[in-house]
Write a protein that holds these residues in place. Sequence first.
Motif, PDB file in Angstrom:
ATOM      1  N   GLY A  95       4.267  -1.283  -7.858  1.00  0.00           N
ATOM      2  CA  GLY A  95       4.474  -1.475  -6.419  1.00  0.00           C
ATOM      3  C   GLY A  95       5.781  -0.913  -5.888  1.00  0.00           C
ATOM      4  O   GLY A  95       6.212  -1.277  -4.802  1.00  0.00           O
ATOM      5  N   GLY A  97       6.355   2.585  -6.004  1.00  0.00           N
ATOM      6  CA  GLY A  97       6.179   4.025  -5.804  1.00  0.00           C
ATOM      7  C   GLY A  97       6.175   4.849  -7.086  1.00  0.00           C
ATOM      8  O   GLY A  97       6.070   6.077  -7.033  1.00  0.00           O
ATOM      9  N   GLY A  99       3.915   4.894  -9.577  1.00  0.00           N
ATOM     10  CA  GLY A  99       2.590   5.481  -9.809  1.00  0.00           C
ATOM     11  C   GLY A  99       2.369   6.697  -8.921  1.00  0.00           C
ATOM     12  O   GLY A  99       1.896   7.752  -9.381  1.00  0.00           O
ATOM     13  N   SER A 100       2.743   6.573  -7.665  1.00  0.00           N
ATOM     14  CA  SER A 100       2.568   7.700  -6.731  1.00  0.00           C
ATOM     15  C   SER A 100       3.390   8.896  -7.185  1.00  0.00           C
ATOM     16  O   SER A 100       2.930  10.040  -7.124  1.00  0.00           O
ATOM     17  CB  SER A 100       2.992   7.289  -5.311  1.00  0.00           C
ATOM     18  N   TRP A 128      -8.549  -3.807 -13.447  1.00  0.00           N
ATOM     19  CA  TRP A 128      -8.240  -2.577 -14.189  1.00  0.00           C
ATOM     20  C   TRP A 128      -7.688  -1.530 -13.222  1.00  0.00           C
ATOM     21  O   TRP A 128      -7.002  -1.861 -12.251  1.00  0.00           O
ATOM     22  CB  TRP A 128      -9.531  -2.085 -14.875  1.00  0.00           C
ATOM     23  N   LYS A 136      -6.631   6.627  -1.890  1.00  0.00           N
ATOM     24  CA  LYS A 136      -5.477   6.527  -0.989  1.00  0.00           C
ATOM     25  C   LYS A 136      -4.566   7.745  -1.136  1.00  0.00           C
ATOM     26  O   LYS A 136      -3.756   8.040  -0.278  1.00  0.00           O
ATOM     27  CB  LYS A 136      -4.646   5.288  -1.338  1.00  0.00           C
TER      28      LYS A 136
HETATM   29  C1  LIG Z   1      -2.279   1.607  -9.976  1.00  0.00           C
HETATM   30  C2  LIG Z   1      -0.869   1.920 -10.411  1.00  0.00           C
HETATM   31  C3  LIG Z   1      -0.830   3.134 -11.340  1.00  0.00           C
HETATM   32  C4  LIG Z   1      -0.054   2.250  -9.168  1.00  0.00           C
HETATM   33  O1  LIG Z   1       1.293   2.458  -9.525  1.00  0.00           O
HETATM   34  P1  LIG Z   1       2.436   1.693  -8.684  1.00  0.00           P
HETATM   35  O2  LIG Z   1       3.731   2.251  -9.067  1.00  0.00           O
HETATM   36  O3  LIG Z   1       2.236   0.219  -8.841  1.00  0.00           O
HETATM   37  O4  LIG Z   1       1.955   2.135  -7.249  1.00  0.00           O
HETATM   38  P2  LIG Z   1       2.688   2.558  -5.980  1.00  0.00           P
HETATM   39  O5  LIG Z   1       3.935   1.741  -5.780  1.00  0.00           O
HETATM   40  O6  LIG Z   1       2.835   4.029  -6.002  1.00  0.00           O
HETATM   41  O7  LIG Z   1       1.555   2.109  -4.983  1.00  0.00           O
HETATM   42  C5  LIG Z   1       1.330   0.718  -4.786  1.00  0.00           C
HETATM   43  C6  LIG Z   1      -0.098   0.520  -4.336  1.00  0.00           C
HETATM   44  O8  LIG Z   1      -0.970   0.502  -5.457  1.00  0.00           O
HETATM   45  C7  LIG Z   1      -1.865  -0.617  -5.310  1.00  0.00           C
HETATM   46  N1  LIG Z   1      -2.318  -1.020  -6.658  1.00  0.00           N
HETATM   47  C8  LIG Z   1      -1.651  -1.676  -7.598  1.00  0.00           C
HETATM   48  N2  LIG Z   1      -2.428  -1.856  -8.692  1.00  0.00           N
HETATM   49  C9  LIG Z   1      -3.631  -1.286  -8.423  1.00  0.00           C
HETATM   50  C10 LIG Z   1      -4.832  -1.143  -9.138  1.00  0.00           C
HETATM   51  N3  LIG Z   1      -4.990  -1.624 -10.384  1.00  0.00           N
HETATM   52  N4  LIG Z   1      -5.832  -0.492  -8.536  1.00  0.00           N
HETATM   53  C11 LIG Z   1      -5.719  -0.018  -7.281  1.00  0.00           C
HETATM   54  N5  LIG Z   1      -4.596  -0.126  -6.541  1.00  0.00           N
HETATM   55  C12 LIG Z   1      -3.556  -0.760  -7.110  1.00  0.00           C
HETATM   56  C13 LIG Z   1      -1.001  -1.661  -4.639  1.00  0.00           C
HETATM   57  O9  LIG Z   1      -1.794  -2.641  -4.015  1.00  0.00           O
HETATM   58  C14 LIG Z   1      -0.261  -0.803  -3.611  1.00  0.00           C
HETATM   59  O10 LIG Z   1      -1.086  -0.576  -2.493  1.00  0.00           O
HETATM   60  P3  LIG Z   1      -0.442  -0.353  -1.022  1.00  0.00           P
HETATM   61  O11 LIG Z   1       0.317   0.925  -1.113  1.00  0.00           O
HETATM   62  O12 LIG Z   1      -1.641  -0.277  -0.135  1.00  0.00           O
HETATM   63  O13 LIG Z   1       0.433  -1.547  -0.798  1.00  0.00           O
HETATM   64  C15 LIG Z   1      -0.175   0.698 -11.117  1.00  0.00           C
HETATM   65  O14 LIG Z   1      -0.060  -0.373 -10.199  1.00  0.00           O
HETATM   66  C16 LIG Z   1      -0.905   0.271 -12.334  1.00  0.00           C
HETATM   67  O15 LIG Z   1      -0.661   0.814 -13.406  1.00  0.00           O
HETATM   68  N6  LIG Z   1      -1.792  -0.709 -12.194  1.00  0.00           N
HETATM   69  C17 LIG Z   1      -2.611  -1.118 -13.264  1.00  0.00           C
HETATM   70  C18 LIG Z   1      -3.680  -0.087 -13.446  1.00  0.00           C
HETATM   71  C19 LIG Z   1      -4.404  -0.176 -14.717  1.00  0.00           C
HETATM   72  O16 LIG Z   1      -4.914  -1.215 -15.072  1.00  0.00           O
HETATM   73  N7  LIG Z   1      -4.460   0.973 -15.388  1.00  0.00           N
HETATM   74  C20 LIG Z   1      -5.169   1.070 -16.585  1.00  0.00           C
HETATM   75  C21 LIG Z   1      -4.183   1.154 -17.639  1.00  0.00           C
HETATM   76  S1  LIG Z   1      -4.973   1.649 -19.103  1.00  0.00           S
END
Ligand SMILES: CC(C)(COP(=O)(O)OP(=O)(O)OC[C@H]1O[C@@H](n2cnc3c(N)ncnc32)[C@H](O)[C@@H]1OP(=O)(O)O)[C@@H](O)C(=O)NCCC(=O)NCCS
Length: 263
Positions: A95, A97, A99-100, A128, A136
Amino acid sequence: MEIVDLSDGYVSTYLSCLEDWSEEMREAGDHKAHWYDKMKDRGLRVKLALDEDRRAVGMIQYLPIEESIALGQDLFMVLCIWVHGYRQGVGNHQGRGIGSALLAAAEEDARDLGAKGVAAWGVTLPFWMRSSWFKKHGYETAERAEGRELVWKRFTHDAEAPRWISSGPIPQPVTGQVTMSSFLSGWCPAMNLVHERAKRAAAELGPPVVFVSVDTSEPAAMRQHGHTDAVFLDGKPLQRGAPPSYDAIKKRTSKHVRRVKRS
Ligand SMILES: CC(C)(COP(=O)(O)OP(=O)(O)OC[C@H]1O[C@@H](n2cnc3c(N)ncnc32)[C@H](O)[C@@H]1OP(=O)(O)O)[C@@H](O)C(=O)NCCC(=O)NCCS
């Protein structure tokens, strides 16, 4: 935070999906290491996000789609993106940034390598890695199948959409035995964990349980069998969400054993 390419000093943390602290990662065996040894010379790319203490807190792994779990041409396929989200180890970094930033870095790299686009996958249910996250970030649906969605972003007009591999036959029950069939490519420790637990349960219960392992680390094998990673117990999938515990697998298998012994 800095995005870097995987280097030797970080390979073991990458192999444990940044969860060096996790017992489950050890239980998942060395399948990812074998897969990595094979794929690192076949175009696999890995980027890590490092925090200010140079600890790996996020990762993305992607490879030419021709070497991946989907079908397509001249695209890179994101197998997995993960920002560490647990309290243990390096803590929760989701959360913010990261991942982005990882996805943007991978897209830029794919473009520089001459790819026509990037594909990725996620699940359509709220657990997951959800495919909605990629949408998005400008990704479109290519195909949906059994709760999984294949998405992609094109870079060029002549890019062609990716496709899932066609599902192959499910191994059917065999009279007088309990059959566990595991298709394993090795890239995902969560899948490797289910394989290892099923194998252990089969060994512990002994006959009439028969454990059959099919190596799908080669894309040609995935396509031939129509499965990438899945364990079937007498023709039924063992997993429908998070990896089942060892006890749950053993209990379910024991029921099948009793049924066979009664008949
Ligand atoms: C999805 C993911 C890569 C995003 O990376 P991040 O650094 O948290 O994301 P960012 O800060 O760039 O973006 C945050 C957004 O991601 C959303 N998000 C977080 N986890 C998510 C998920 N599992 N699926 C979809 N969206 C997700 C948040 O709600 C947030 O949404 P918003 O921008 O509308 O508020 C990260 O949250 C993650 O690794 N989640 C677990 C995913 C997972 O289970 N992966 C499989 C591993 S094997």
